[in-house]
Scaffold this active site. Structure first.
Site, PDB file in Angstrom:
ATOM      1  CE  LYS A  67      -3.665  -2.742   2.568  1.00 38.27           C
ATOM      2  NZ  LYS A  67      -4.318  -2.842   3.852  1.00 38.27           N
TER       3      LYS A  67
ATOM      4  CG  ASP B  51      -9.604  -0.314   5.249  1.00 38.03           C
ATOM      5  OD1 ASP B  51      -9.172  -0.030   4.289  1.00 38.03           O
ATOM      6  OD2 ASP B  51      -8.197  -0.560   6.405  1.00 38.03           O
TER       7      ASP B  51
ATOM      8  CD  GLN C  61      -3.286  -4.605   6.757  1.00 40.69           C
ATOM      9  OE1 GLN C  61      -3.076  -3.525   5.881  1.00 40.69           O
ATOM     10  NE2 GLN C  61      -3.986  -5.180   5.907  1.00 40.69           N
TER      11      GLN C  61
END
Ligand code: NDP
Length: 287
Positions: free
Chosen positions: A54, A121, A98
């Site tokens: 990412k 997200d 994460q």
């Protein structure tokens, strides 16, 4: 005839280039460089690879990324403190925690703490609510990546029966929610299946579009696929040193009309959507 391969890597590269162009224009007009802050707790090697990918993608698109790496014995309170600091930091536009987090930390508590405007997200209840109502602030990364693949390959979704296998908050549920909305690359008739679904194979066989998000290697077999169906494989599973999807690719690609490979299908699209969300977050911050 074998299925057309849906090349997520190529589409993601185009999307990343779009984000780069738009981020450069945004920076030119505002002086702001969109900034994604990633939080990684513990030393799970797979998570470290995901975060690194990412970050690299951010660099490619001209976005800033920073990594906050915390030891495995970090407490929930310490992690909450970090999230609060990132929430308050006006130079940070997107926050990515994460997953999975270590067992002693409640994921829901941490994810809920990320303020909605930095929730790239799309996990925050406010953002999920907006998505359900068809007026999203951010698009959920993996489902929106799948939807973009359907769009890029001109796969007709209006009135199609889409069967989503999996009902997680990260993939299955938001995927179904995107496809059932009114509008382009949506308007589908959606069925969601899960581990309690009776006669799953018979339901999947009715699908014009199958989205597999189960987490079990090669779970979807050729006999479960209607000839000509489109198959999107979200799964990422380890088989020795190989990565395989939730779909038995070799056999299913002989029956389907189009299929995503693993790797090189949905995975890169998830990252590309995250970049776009980070730019959106920076644009929101600039009003
Ligand atoms: P979860 O484990 O959270 O959810 C899996 C879902 O599959 C659950 O809803 C579960 O049902 C269902 N399921 C499990 N076994 C069966 C079964 N035998 N029959 C029917 N349904 C079943 O996984 P995620 O949604 O987070 O991820 C799914 C896969 O996608 C994983 O391989 C993951 O690595 C991958 N992934 C890939 C991403 C990408 O970018 N390509 C991003 C995110 C995930 P129930 O709810 O009843 O338990």
């Amino acid at each position: 005839m074998p299925a057309q391969i849906i090349d997520g890597k190529a589409v993601a590269a185009r999307m990343t280039a779009e984000v780069a162009t738009n981020a450069a224009a945004f920076q030119h007009s505002t002086g702001i460089v969109p900034h994604l802050a990633a939080v990684l707790v513990g030393d799970d090697p797979a998570s470290a690879v995901y975060v690194r990918n990412k970050q690299r993608a951010c660099e490619k698109a001209g976005l800033k990324s920073s990594l906050h790496r915390l030891p495995i014995d970090t407490t929930e309170a310490q992690l909450l403190d970090l999230v609060e600091d990132l929430n308050a930091d006006s130079t940070v536009h997107g926050i990515l925690v994460q997953l999975p987090l270590p067992k002693h930390i409640r994921e829901q508590v941490i994810l809920d703490a990320v303020i909605a405007n930095k929730d790239v997200d799309c996990f925050h209840p406010h953002n999920v609510g907006l998505l359900v109502q068809g007026r999203p602030r951010f698009l959920p990364c993996t489902p929106a990546g799948c939807q973009r693949l359907l769009a890029e390959y001109n796969i007709s979704t209006a009135g199609a029966h889409a069967v989503v296998i999996g009902r997680s908050e990260i993939v299955g549920k938001p995927m179904a929610m995107l496809l059932v909305q009114r509008g382009a690359v949506a308007d589908a008739t959606v069925t969601i299946c899960h581990s309690r679904t009776k006669d799953l194979a018979a339901i999947v066989r009715q699908a014009d579009i199958v989205i597999a998000a189960i987490g079990k290697a090669r779970f979807v077999t050729a006999d479960m696929i209607k000839p000509g169906a489109v198959v999107i494989d979200v799964g990422i599973n380890r088989d020795g040193d190989k990565l395989v999807g939730d779909v038995d690719f070799d056999a299913v690609s002989q029956v389907a009309s189009a299929i995503t490979p693993v790797p090189g299908g949905v995975g890169p699209m998830t990252i590309a959507t995250l970049l776009r969300n980070t730019l959106t977050a920076a644009q929101l911050s600039a009003g």
